[in-house]
Design a protein around this motif. Structure first.
Motif, PDB file in Angstrom:
ATOM      1  N   THR A  12      12.210  47.109  49.849  1.00  0.00           N
ATOM      2  CA  THR A  12      11.724  47.655  48.581  1.00  0.00           C
ATOM      3  C   THR A  12      11.215  49.077  48.796  1.00  0.00           C
ATOM      4  OG1 THR A  12      10.964  45.422  48.110  1.00  0.00           O
ATOM      5  CG2 THR A  12      10.233  47.155  46.611  1.00  0.00           C
ATOM      6  N   LEU A  13      11.797  50.019  48.038  1.00  0.00           N
ATOM      7  CA  LEU A  13      11.339  51.407  48.094  1.00  0.00           C
ATOM      8  C   LEU A  13      10.103  51.530  47.224  1.00  0.00           C
ATOM      9  CD1 LEU A  13      11.850  54.289  49.029  1.00  0.00           C
ATOM     10  CD2 LEU A  13      13.384  54.601  47.122  1.00  0.00           C
ATOM     11  N   GLU A  14       8.963  51.901  47.836  1.00  0.00           N
ATOM     12  CA  GLU A  14       7.707  51.948  47.074  1.00  0.00           C
ATOM     13  C   GLU A  14       7.427  53.334  46.494  1.00  0.00           C
ATOM     14  OE1 GLU A  14       4.778  48.594  48.885  1.00  0.00           O
ATOM     15  OE2 GLU A  14       4.657  50.552  49.798  1.00  0.00           O
ATOM     16  N   ALA A  15       7.676  54.365  47.278  1.00  0.00           N
ATOM     17  CA  ALA A  15       7.350  55.711  46.794  1.00  0.00           C
ATOM     18  C   ALA A  15       8.155  56.746  47.560  1.00  0.00           C
ATOM     19  CB  ALA A  15       5.856  55.987  46.962  1.00  0.00           C
ATOM     20  N   VAL A  16       8.308  57.912  46.943  1.00  0.00           N
ATOM     21  CA  VAL A  16       9.081  59.003  47.534  1.00  0.00           C
ATOM     22  C   VAL A  16       8.288  60.291  47.407  1.00  0.00           C
ATOM     23  CG1 VAL A  16      11.123  60.445  47.197  1.00  0.00           C
ATOM     24  CG2 VAL A  16      11.331  57.980  47.023  1.00  0.00           C
ATOM     25  N   ILE A  17       8.220  61.052  48.494  1.00  0.00           N
ATOM     26  CA  ILE A  17       7.749  62.434  48.383  1.00  0.00           C
ATOM     27  C   ILE A  17       9.013  63.274  48.416  1.00  0.00           C
ATOM     28  CG2 ILE A  17       6.466  64.306  49.462  1.00  0.00           C
ATOM     29  CD1 ILE A  17       4.718  62.235  50.830  1.00  0.00           C
ATOM     30  N   GLY A  18       9.289  63.990  47.343  1.00  0.00           N
ATOM     31  CA  GLY A  18      10.501  64.793  47.360  1.00  0.00           C
ATOM     32  C   GLY A  18      10.881  65.250  45.969  1.00  0.00           C
ATOM     33  N   GLY A  52       1.364  57.823  38.109  1.00  0.00           N
ATOM     34  CA  GLY A  52       2.086  58.287  39.294  1.00  0.00           C
ATOM     35  C   GLY A  52       3.155  57.316  39.772  1.00  0.00           C
ATOM     36  N   LYS A  53       3.338  56.206  39.054  1.00  0.00           N
ATOM     37  CA  LYS A  53       4.340  55.206  39.456  1.00  0.00           C
ATOM     38  C   LYS A  53       5.746  55.801  39.308  1.00  0.00           C
ATOM     39  CE  LYS A  53       6.002  50.577  38.222  1.00  0.00           C
ATOM     40  NZ  LYS A  53       7.358  51.036  37.901  1.00  0.00           N
ATOM     41  N   GLN A  54       6.612  55.476  40.271  1.00  0.00           N
ATOM     42  CA  GLN A  54       7.963  56.027  40.249  1.00  0.00           C
ATOM     43  C   GLN A  54       9.002  54.931  40.006  1.00  0.00           C
ATOM     44  OE1 GLN A  54       7.665  57.636  44.212  1.00  0.00           O
ATOM     45  NE2 GLN A  54       7.643  59.735  43.488  1.00  0.00           N
ATOM     46  N   ASP A  55      10.005  55.256  39.186  1.00  0.00           N
ATOM     47  CA  ASP A  55      11.190  54.399  39.059  1.00  0.00           C
ATOM     48  C   ASP A  55      12.377  55.191  39.589  1.00  0.00           C
ATOM     49  OD1 ASP A  55      10.474  51.884  37.627  1.00  0.00           O
ATOM     50  OD2 ASP A  55       9.693  53.312  36.160  1.00  0.00           O
TER      51      ASP A  55
END
Length: 617
Positions: A12-18, A52-55
């Protein structure tokens, strides 16, 4: 097993910095005013401004080159690049369901720009240089209505396309010496262009903006001026500013309700200028060339994206930039956690080291050393310093709270310092260089001393790991050897040879075995005692393995490399248990955090991804 990653459960991908700041107008604010939408590699990210949640929208096979959001907010469209001779897809996404609504395949090699008609009836797409065609799509039937070459034979390449705000049948295209207003003739399935007359002016237009009433439209040019064209008569109305042009060209434009224009230019200036004579009202300097400006609501607040991979938020009233997202804008070389804590981690790249908070993914500290590359870094076990290896041949030690330089070892290696590790008693640093030497340094509060130089490797040392008792270390090198050194007598204990460039080596936590990997895509298990091979696994089907890390209990390890897949392996079974799909660039390094809650992986496109570590039941 590795052939079909389909049957293996996904991480599961939780978060991305980018954030890919090189996509022009790639940053959008959704009409619900609660989310921003932007590209990163082959993924489109939807991020909530509140939480700040990402999809993540996964579906493209290569980097996203343009994004458009429909006026109602129901649809997002994104186009991609691909290889010469292959078709480049346009995907229309259903915003509510966060899934693919339609995949439109016609353009070759690249989709340059996209625009929705005001009532969500049509989508117009513009192909890249090798394709150079404009196609109008019916969104309901998901089919192409008609197409046409984007510019006349005598004109240059077309860069941008924009629908009017009141009419589903009229849109504008612009580029190198071409400026056209198109009308859709639905009964005959044709689009008919009218050239706009600009007289003697020869300009390359990079962006278009049409105010709400559709009376005029504005064009931003690479020469740094703005053209104002009457949409009804298709004649040039004015061009400005006359004297103070925008440096490095106008990359993006937004017209506000007041009639004033926000201009983002290539030198990093964001300027508010009057719609009449283009005089500057106020301006602010940002880091990196401005490539996107997106208004939230009526434009009391706006978001700005730059080439330095920064996203800023500004208010119309105070015009003060607040940095809301940032990341490395070149390849991330290494990632490290402090001993025994998972709350923060550090990454390094060209020019800088950054320390991040693991949960919120906020940048806590940035240590900048201009124009040189940091190859590797780590935290001392006592947490009092960050040590780092740089390609100018120096080792630099910083304090982790303030980022102050505590110690610098000059001329540590003649061809750049390429690998580094510190002993557990925090008294020594072991470094490896591009010339293949391994050196042991004794470090004090303000000074250092070279203890020993070990010369056996014939090529770059890529990785160093030290045993927990500080009496032994292992080094992996591009010469096809891994050497186990005695750190008391400074001699070679064992040597492991393989037909590969070793990129990474790890001790099993019980320290009687090491695992290695490199360019031959194999994962090798070796006996430390006599250097004999125990087993060999096929690590990936394509591309070298660049990063590898073993969990604290020694039951699992992760690998990542040029195939962009993160793989979690069972150590004793040698089987892949989970696969992480989400990177768009080669994976450069991976780490399992000390409390085994998540895995952090870094990539060649500057992105940092956080995955949930599947708690083995």
């Amino acid at each position: 097993m590795a052939e079909d990653t389909q049957e293996v459960p996904q991480l599961t991908l939780e978060a991305v910095i980018g954030f890919n700041g090189h996509v022009f107008s790639g940053l959008k604010v959704h009409p619900d005013r609660e989310h921003i939408i932007y590209p990163l590699g082959c993924t489109v990210i939807i991020k909530s401004l509140r939480s700040g949640k990402q999809d993540f929208l996964h579906g493209h096979t290569n980097n996203v080159s343009c994004i458009s959001v429909s006026k109602s907010g129901r649809y997002i469209a994104s186009g991609q690049v691909t290889f010469m001779g292959f078709k480049a897809d346009v995907i229309i996404w259903d915003y509510e369901k966060k899934e693919i609504y339609a995949r439109l395949v016609l353009h070759k090699a690249k989709v340059e720009d996209l625009s929705f008609s005001p009532n969500d009836k049509y989508l117009v797409s513009l192909g890249g240089q090798d394709d150079a065609s404009i196609v109008v799509w019916n969104i309901e039937s998901k089919e192409a209505i008609c197409g046409s070459p984007a510019s006349a034979q005598s004109a240059g390449h077309c860069f941008t396309i924009e629908y009017t705000n009141l009419n589903d049948e009229i849109f504008v295209s612009a580029g190198n010496g071409t400026l056209r207003v198109w009308e859709l003739d639905l009964p005959n399935r044709k689009i008919r262009p009218t050239e706009c007359q600009t007289g003697q002016l020869k300009r390359i237009v990079k962006c278009l903006e049409i105010p709400n009433d559709d009376s005029y439209f504005y064009c931003g040019t690479t020469s740094g001026d703005i053209l104002k064209v009457n949409l009804k008569t298709r004649l040039l109305n004015s061009c400005g500013p006359v004297k103070q042009k925008f440096s490095k060209g106008v990359n993006t434009l937004k017209v506000l309700k007041t009639g004033d224009i926000l201009v983002g230019s290539g030198d990093g200036m964001l300027t508010l200028c009057s719609g009449g004579n283009f005089k500057t009202i106020k301006s602010v300097q940002l880091e990196g060339g401005v490539t996107s400006v997106a208004l939230r609501g009526d434009g009391h607040q706006f978001y700005v994206g730059t080439e330095a991979a920064q996203i800023y938020s500004l208010g119309y009233a105070d015009f003060k930039p607040e940095l809301i997202a940032t990341n490395h804008n070149s390849a991330v070389k290494d990632v490290a956690f402090p001993f025994g804590t998972s709350e923060l981690f550090a990454t390094c790249s060209q020019n800088d080291i950054r320390v991040w908070h693991s949960e919120s993914f906020k940048e806590l500290l940035r240590i900048i050393v201009p124009n040189i590359k940091c190859n590797a870094l780590g935290f001392m076990q006592d947490g009092r310093s960050i040590f780092s290896a740089w390609n100018d041949g120096k080792i630099r030690v910083f304090t982790p709270e303030s980022g102050k330089l505590r110690l610098i070892i000059h001329n540590a290696h003649s061809m750049g310092v390429t690998a580094i590790a510190a002993t557990n008693d925090c008294k020594r640093i072991v470094s490896g260089g591009g010339e293949g030497q391994v050196r042991v340094w004794e470090v004090f509060q303000k000074s250092y001393r070279l203890v020993e130089t070990m010369k056996e490797h014939k090529a770059t040392v890529n990785c160093i790991k030290i045993k927990s008792n500080d009496k032994e270390c292992v080094t992996a090198s591009s010469d096809g050897a891994c050497i186990i050194w005695d750190l008391v007598r400074f001699v070679r204990n064992q040597m492991v040879l393989a037909n590969t460039l070793f990129s990474v080596v790890c001790y099993n936590p019980e320290e009687f075995q090491i695992i290695t990997s490199g360019t031959d895509r194999k994962i090798g298990y070796w006996e430390v005692y006599d250097g004999s091979a125990i087993r060999e696994l096929e690590g990936s089907l394509s591309g070298a393995i660049n990063g590898m890390h073993i969990s604290e209990d020694g039951k699992y390890f992760v690998t990542g490399g040029d195939d962009k897949l993160l793989k979690l392996w069972h150590y004793s079974d040698g089987e892949v248990t989970h696969v992480g799909i989400g990177h768009s660039g080669s994976i450069t390094n991976v780490r399992i955090c000390p409390n085994s809650r998540y895995i952090v992986s870094t990539s060649a496109d500057g992105a940092i991804l956080r995955w949930r570590y599947p708690q083995p039941s």
